[in-house]
Design an enzyme around this catalytic site. Structure first.
Site, PDB file in Angstrom:
ATOM      1  CB  ILE A 176      -7.160   4.131 -17.618  1.00 46.99           C
ATOM      2  CG1 ILE A 176      -7.280   5.430 -16.799  1.00 46.99           C
ATOM      3  CG2 ILE A 176      -8.368   3.940 -18.510  1.00 46.99           C
ATOM      4  CD1 ILE A 176      -7.355   6.681 -17.667  1.00 46.99           C
ATOM      5  N   GLY A 177      -5.568   2.971 -14.696  1.00 47.88           N
ATOM      6  CA  GLY A 177      -4.276   3.020 -14.018  1.00 47.88           C
ATOM      7  C   GLY A 177      -4.453   3.115 -12.522  1.00 47.88           C
ATOM      8  NE  ARG A 178      -4.324   0.195  -7.771  1.00 48.70           N
ATOM      9  CZ  ARG A 178      -4.704  -0.992  -7.302  1.00 48.70           C
ATOM     10  NH1 ARG A 178      -3.835  -1.747  -6.646  1.00 48.70           N
ATOM     11  NH2 ARG A 178      -5.928  -1.428  -7.492  1.00 48.70           N
ATOM     12  N   GLY A 179      -2.812   5.380  -9.143  1.00 48.15           N
ATOM     13  CA  GLY A 179      -1.964   6.456  -8.667  1.00 48.15           C
ATOM     14  C   GLY A 179      -1.517   6.209  -7.240  1.00 48.15           C
ATOM     15  CG  ASN A 180       1.872   8.208  -5.721  1.00 49.13           C
ATOM     16  OD1 ASN A 180       2.378   7.133  -6.052  1.00 49.13           O
ATOM     17  ND2 ASN A 180       2.420   9.378  -6.038  1.00 49.13           N
ATOM     18  CG  PHE A 181      -3.065  10.140  -3.165  1.00 48.19           C
ATOM     19  CD1 PHE A 181      -2.737  10.302  -1.826  1.00 48.19           C
ATOM     20  CD2 PHE A 181      -2.342  10.854  -4.105  1.00 48.19           C
ATOM     21  CE1 PHE A 181      -1.730  11.158  -1.435  1.00 48.19           C
ATOM     22  CE2 PHE A 181      -1.327  11.722  -3.724  1.00 48.19           C
ATOM     23  CZ  PHE A 181      -1.014  11.870  -2.388  1.00 48.19           C
TER      24      PHE A 181
ATOM     25  CE  LYS B  29      -3.415  11.790 -11.454  1.00 49.94           C
ATOM     26  NZ  LYS B  29      -2.200  12.478 -10.965  1.00 49.94           N
TER      27      LYS B  29
ATOM     28  NE  ARG C  84       8.437   8.170 -11.348  1.00 47.61           N
ATOM     29  CZ  ARG C  84       9.707   8.483 -11.353  1.00 47.61           C
ATOM     30  NH1 ARG C  84      10.500   7.994 -12.302  1.00 47.61           N
ATOM     31  NH2 ARG C  84      10.228   9.281 -10.429  1.00 47.61           N
ATOM     32  CG  ASN C  85       5.469  11.369 -12.448  1.00 43.93           C
ATOM     33  OD1 ASN C  85       4.653  10.452 -12.330  1.00 43.93           O
ATOM     34  ND2 ASN C  85       6.403  11.619 -11.549  1.00 43.93           N
TER      35      ASN C  85
ATOM     36  CG  ASP D 208      -8.104   1.844  -8.499  1.00 42.89           C
ATOM     37  OD1 ASP D 208      -6.898   1.510  -8.433  1.00 42.89           O
ATOM     38  OD2 ASP D 208      -9.031   1.132  -8.071  1.00 42.89           O
TER      39      ASP D 208
ATOM     40  CG  ASP E 139       1.520  11.872 -11.951  1.00 44.48           C
ATOM     41  OD1 ASP E 139       1.065  11.230 -10.997  1.00 44.48           O
ATOM     42  OD2 ASP E 139       1.306  11.579 -13.142  1.00 44.48           O
TER      43      ASP E 139
END
Length: 396
Positions: free
Chosen positions: A141-146, A164, A261-262, A148, A275
């Site tokens: 459902i998304g992509r984080g800094n570290f 996460k 965004r967070n 998917d 986040d």
């Protein structure tokens, strides 16, 4: 410190803080096996001489099993493998790592003569340490800094959650930062803070399991549905964030990356702060490792110039977030580069109010953007102002 004879009371006990060391389990099923929990987390758990746990680590692409013990500090012993495939430290070898640990515990002998470290008390996994196999990943459902982010399901309760993941290829330092978000969130319980369910560290990939907030990112929500939102709904969103930040302020938690965004949008358009990867639990935090990946247009001047963060620097970011909400997802300083925006802010420039923003709300934004942090309101004051505005305008 526990005497040798006192150790025996841990045998066969699985309740409270006591952990079984005699039942016929595999190593990974033992409560004192903590999987790939990073060393920094391990040190936090081992507080008294004789406290111990077992974990895994990777060195030069090789997986190693480590016995970590609190003994005049913290000592970490790599389990050695014999030519016959047995396991040992300095003493006899055993066919399984579990048998080796049981021997060290029951014998009362030091792990190594040089260290003198004796195993007195096995430290169980914390209740928020989940088993990776208990979580079924469904879809991305998304992509984080570290890594998917997935929609997933807990097998024991069928609850649908957000997960996460941390990429296997990331260095240990990044994995530590990844888990920091979980460590911070596990202490918090507030309707405007995303809820942590647990972390999975029994094996790779490391995962953080959180409540699934159905509306997704506040920024995307504003851009897709903002035109249909009344001013009162936008004001309520600002109040939700103020409530969450007031709670964090009371806990001495600095978010450091507050932005649309967070944040996430839940049922009835309730906003939840998310986040926490950059967050710090202290009254003041000064960056000492450079200013990489800093969101320039959301960051307070004292943070940009001196690396100094407090709750009052979060207040500056909150002002930008309110601007994002009332602009229905526009980009701050969209006509300026990062460097130009920073220069103009230092010269006294402040963004004009988005169209149809109530005057009182824009005045609050300007107070949040006072150049000197001591001239800004704190979140307790901000919440009072926004709550009063909501009531006066019958927005809430």
């Amino acid at each position: 410190m526990l005497k040798k004879e006192e150790r025996k009371k841990f045998n066969g006990v699985i309740s409270g803080d006591h952990v079984s060391l005699t039942t016929n389990k595999s190593l990974v099923d033992e409560e004192w096996f903590h999987g790939v929990l990073p060393r920094e987390e391990v040190v936090r758990l081992l507080t008294t001489d004789g406290d111990f746990l077992v974990r895994e680590t990777t060195r030069n692409d090789e997986c190693q099993t480590v016995l970590s013990v609190c003994w005049s500090g913290h000592k970490h012993f790599i389990v050695q493998t014999t030519a016959e495939g047995h396991y040992r430290f300095e003493g006899p070898a055993f066919p399984t790592i579990r048998d080796l640990i049981l021997y060290q515990f029951n014998s009362g002998l030091p792990v190594t003569q040089r260290s003198g470290a004796v195993l007195y008390k096995p430290i169980p996994r914390e209740r928020w340490e989940l088993n990776n196999d208990d979580v079924q990943l469904l879809d991305t459902i998304g992509r984080g800094n570290f890594g998917d982010v997935y929609r997933a399901q807990l097998k024991n309760s069928n609850e649908v959650v957000a997960v996460k993941t941390c990429r296997l290829t990331l260095p240990e330092e990044h994995k530590k930062k990844f888990l920091q978000e979980g460590r911070i969130l596990k202490q918090y319980d507030h309707p405007n803070i995303v809820k942590l369910i647990g972390i999975c560290v029994q094996k790779q990939p490391i995962m953080i399991v959180m409540e699934l907030v159905p509306g997704g990112s506040l920024l995307n929500f504003l851009r897709k549905k903002g035109s249909g939102l009344a001013e009162g709904q936008l004001m309520k969103m600002c109040m939700d964030v103020a409530a969450g930040m007031r709670y964090l302020e009371s806990k001495n938690c600095i978010h450091r990356d507050l932005a649309a965004r967070n944040c996430l949008v839940g049922y009835n358009n309730t906003v939840k702060i998310s986040d926490f990867g950059m967050s710090r639990e202290e009254e003041e935090y000064t960056v000492s490792d450079g200013m990489k990946q800093i969101p320039i247009k959301w960051t307070a001047p004292e943070s940009l110039h001196f690396g100094k963060y407090t709750s009052l620097s979060d207040v500056w970011s909150y002002g930008i977030l309110c601007w994002e909400i009332f602009s229905r997802g526009a980009t701050p300083y969209s006509d300026l580069s990062n460097s130009k925006a920073r220069l103009k802010i230092d010269e006294g420039y402040r963004m004009p109010a988005p169209e149809n923003t109530p005057d009182e709300m824009y005045r609050l934004m300007l107070r949040c953007w006072e150049y000197k942090p001591e001239n800004r309101p704190n979140f307790e004051q901000i919440y009072t102002v926004v709550e009063t505005l909501c009531a006066a305008y019958r927005f809430c």
